[in-house]
Design an enzyme around this catalytic site. Structure first.
Site, PDB file in Angstrom:
ATOM      1  N   GLY A  13       0.784  -1.228   0.000  1.00 29.03           N
ATOM      2  CA  GLY A  13       0.000   0.000   0.000  1.00 29.03           C
ATOM      3  C   GLY A  13       0.816   1.279   0.000  1.00 29.03           C
ATOM      4  N   SER A  14       2.040   1.249  -0.544  1.00 30.64           N
ATOM      5  CA  SER A  14       2.815   2.501  -0.531  1.00 30.64           C
ATOM      6  C   SER A  14       2.192   3.552  -1.457  1.00 30.64           C
ATOM      7  CB  SER A  14       4.283   2.248  -0.889  1.00 30.64           C
ATOM      8  OG  SER A  14       4.435   1.864  -2.229  1.00 30.64           O
ATOM      9  N   ASN A  15       1.615   3.113  -2.567  1.00 35.08           N
ATOM     10  CA  ASN A  15       0.917   4.080  -3.424  1.00 35.08           C
ATOM     11  C   ASN A  15      -0.335   4.621  -2.737  1.00 35.08           C
ATOM     12  OD1 ASN A  15       2.044   4.519  -6.273  1.00 35.08           O
ATOM     13  ND2 ASN A  15       2.314   2.309  -5.958  1.00 35.08           N
ATOM     14  N   MET A  91      -4.200  -6.470  -7.232  1.00 38.43           N
ATOM     15  CA  MET A  91      -3.664  -7.490  -8.137  1.00 38.43           C
ATOM     16  C   MET A  91      -4.719  -8.508  -8.568  1.00 38.43           C
ATOM     17  SD  MET A  91      -0.759  -6.144  -8.440  1.00 38.43           S
ATOM     18  CE  MET A  91       0.314  -7.293  -9.287  1.00 38.43           C
ATOM     19  N   ARG A  92      -5.949  -8.088  -8.722  1.00 38.85           N
ATOM     20  CA  ARG A  92      -6.989  -8.942  -9.316  1.00 38.85           C
ATOM     21  C   ARG A  92      -7.416  -8.326 -10.637  1.00 38.85           C
ATOM     22  NH1 ARG A  92      -6.467 -13.551  -7.469  1.00 38.85           N
ATOM     23  NH2 ARG A  92      -8.510 -14.174  -8.243  1.00 38.85           N
ATOM     24  N   ASN A 108      -5.903   3.444 -12.406  1.00 37.70           N
ATOM     25  CA  ASN A 108      -4.957   2.394 -12.003  1.00 37.70           C
ATOM     26  C   ASN A 108      -3.540   2.907 -12.210  1.00 37.70           C
ATOM     27  OD1 ASN A 108      -4.003  -0.262 -11.332  1.00 37.70           O
ATOM     28  ND2 ASN A 108      -3.647  -0.625 -13.511  1.00 37.70           N
ATOM     29  N   HIS A 110       0.281   1.428 -13.043  1.00 38.75           N
ATOM     30  CA  HIS A 110       0.906   0.223 -13.575  1.00 38.75           C
ATOM     31  C   HIS A 110       2.401   0.476 -13.750  1.00 38.75           C
ATOM     32  CE1 HIS A 110       1.078  -3.574 -15.680  1.00 38.75           C
ATOM     33  NE2 HIS A 110       1.795  -2.995 -16.623  1.00 38.75           N
ATOM     34  N   THR A 142     -10.448   0.510 -18.133  1.00 36.14           N
ATOM     35  CA  THR A 142     -11.512   0.072 -19.047  1.00 36.14           C
ATOM     36  C   THR A 142     -11.527  -1.453 -19.023  1.00 36.14           C
ATOM     37  OG1 THR A 142      -9.996  -0.014 -20.910  1.00 36.14           O
ATOM     38  CG2 THR A 142     -11.165   2.082 -20.560  1.00 36.14           C
ATOM     39  N   GLU A 175       6.178   6.548  -8.909  1.00 33.33           N
ATOM     40  CA  GLU A 175       4.757   6.202  -8.761  1.00 33.33           C
ATOM     41  C   GLU A 175       4.134   7.085  -7.681  1.00 33.33           C
ATOM     42  OE1 GLU A 175       3.622   2.076  -8.542  1.00 33.33           O
ATOM     43  OE2 GLU A 175       5.483   1.400  -9.457  1.00 33.33           O
TER      44      GLU A 175
HETATM   45  C1  GAR Z   1       3.289  -0.921  -7.536  1.00 32.94           C
HETATM   46  O1  GAR Z   1       4.549  -0.974  -8.142  1.00 32.94           O
HETATM   47  C2  GAR Z   1       2.199  -0.873  -8.591  1.00 32.94           C
HETATM   48  O2  GAR Z   1       2.549  -0.137  -9.724  1.00 32.94           O
HETATM   49  C3  GAR Z   1       2.054  -2.337  -8.935  1.00 32.94           C
HETATM   50  O3  GAR Z   1       2.149  -3.006  -7.708  1.00 32.94           O
HETATM   51  C4  GAR Z   1       2.974  -2.234  -6.821  1.00 32.94           C
HETATM   52  C5  GAR Z   1       2.183  -2.032  -5.548  1.00 32.94           C
HETATM   53  O4  GAR Z   1       2.979  -1.430  -4.556  1.00 32.94           O
HETATM   54  N1  GAR Z   1       0.814  -2.574  -9.580  1.00 32.94           N
HETATM   55  C6  GAR Z   1       0.647  -3.516 -10.497  1.00 32.94           C
HETATM   56  O5  GAR Z   1       1.520  -4.262 -10.859  1.00 32.94           O
HETATM   57  C7  GAR Z   1      -0.749  -3.584 -11.060  1.00 32.94           C
HETATM   58  N2  GAR Z   1      -0.762  -4.298 -12.275  1.00 32.94           N
HETATM   59  P1  GAR Z   1       2.296  -0.742  -3.300  1.00 32.94           P
HETATM   60  O6  GAR Z   1       1.339  -1.771  -2.703  1.00 32.94           O
HETATM   61  O7  GAR Z   1       3.451  -0.468  -2.392  1.00 32.94           O
HETATM   62  O8  GAR Z   1       1.593   0.480  -3.760  1.00 32.94           O
END
Ligand code: GAR
Length: 198
Positions: A13-15, A91-92, A108, A110, A142, A175
């Protein structure tokens, strides 16, 4: 009027933290809910630290019944009544039926320079391709996996000796800059893409 934002996570969950941290003061949004499909996702405790309500919709309890999982996720979201949903390391894969319900209201992040490398293992794939640059993208969700309109990208140079782990570590701080910047602009009705990095 202030917009309500739900954040969907699966892991650290850092984002999500970067989004929650930004949604104060003059920001056009406030968080209304953090949802995880993983009961022990580390991000849930971090959301609680921000005094944001959390919910878990554990996909494993629905076996392979994706429709039932998505129906429950939809219930939880409708109850929270978000104006915008941010997928942040969620990640679903979501079905076309589900994404259609939130089209134009779901973002989202990515870890690749879309349209390159939709799906998984993006850092490895950028290295395998011999790319000179890599990065991350925020886009509208989408029905097409990682295929919606691009709202922002951050680009970094790939250096000799980079590995998937070093690339992930270089991209992640971008990010954290990009997603809040895009959300602010998007919530204000401006869909012009933001470009960061080299
Ligand atoms: C992030 O790098 C994000 O871009 C990626 O998962 C990581 C989650 O990190 N997302 C995907 O790969 C989605 N397809 P976080 O939980 O620390 O935010």
């Amino acid at each position: 009027m202030t917009k309500r934002v739900a954040v969907l996570i699966s892991g650290g969950g850092s984002n999500m933290v970067s989004l929650l941290r930004d949604m104060t003061g003059d920001h056009p949004c406030r968080p209304c809910l953090v949802v995880s499909n993983v009961p022990d996702a580390r991000g849930l405790a971090k959301a609680t630290d921000f005094a944001v309500c959390t919910a878990v919709v554990d996909h494993t309890t629905f076996a392979k019944d994706r429709a039932a999982f998505e129906a429950e996720l939809q219930n939880v979201l409708v109850t929270a009544a978000p104006d915008i949903i941010c997928l942040a390391g969620f990640m679903r894969i979501l079905s076309a039926g589900f994404t259609a319900q939130w089209q134009g209201r779901m973002l989202n992040i990515h870890p690749s320079l879309l349209p390159k490398y939709r799906g998984l293992h993006t850092h490895q794939r950028a290295l395998d391709a011999g790319d000179s640059h890599h990065g991350c993208t925020v886009h509208e969700v989408t029905a097409e996996l990682d295929g919606g309109p691009i709202l922002g990208q951050a680009r970094i140079a790939i250096d000799d000796g980079d590995t998937p782990d070093t690339l992930a570590a270089k991209v992640l701080p971008y990010e954290h800059q990009l997603y809040p910047a895009v959300l602010r602009r998007y919530a204000a009705g401006d869909h012009t893409p933001i470009y960061l990095g080299v």
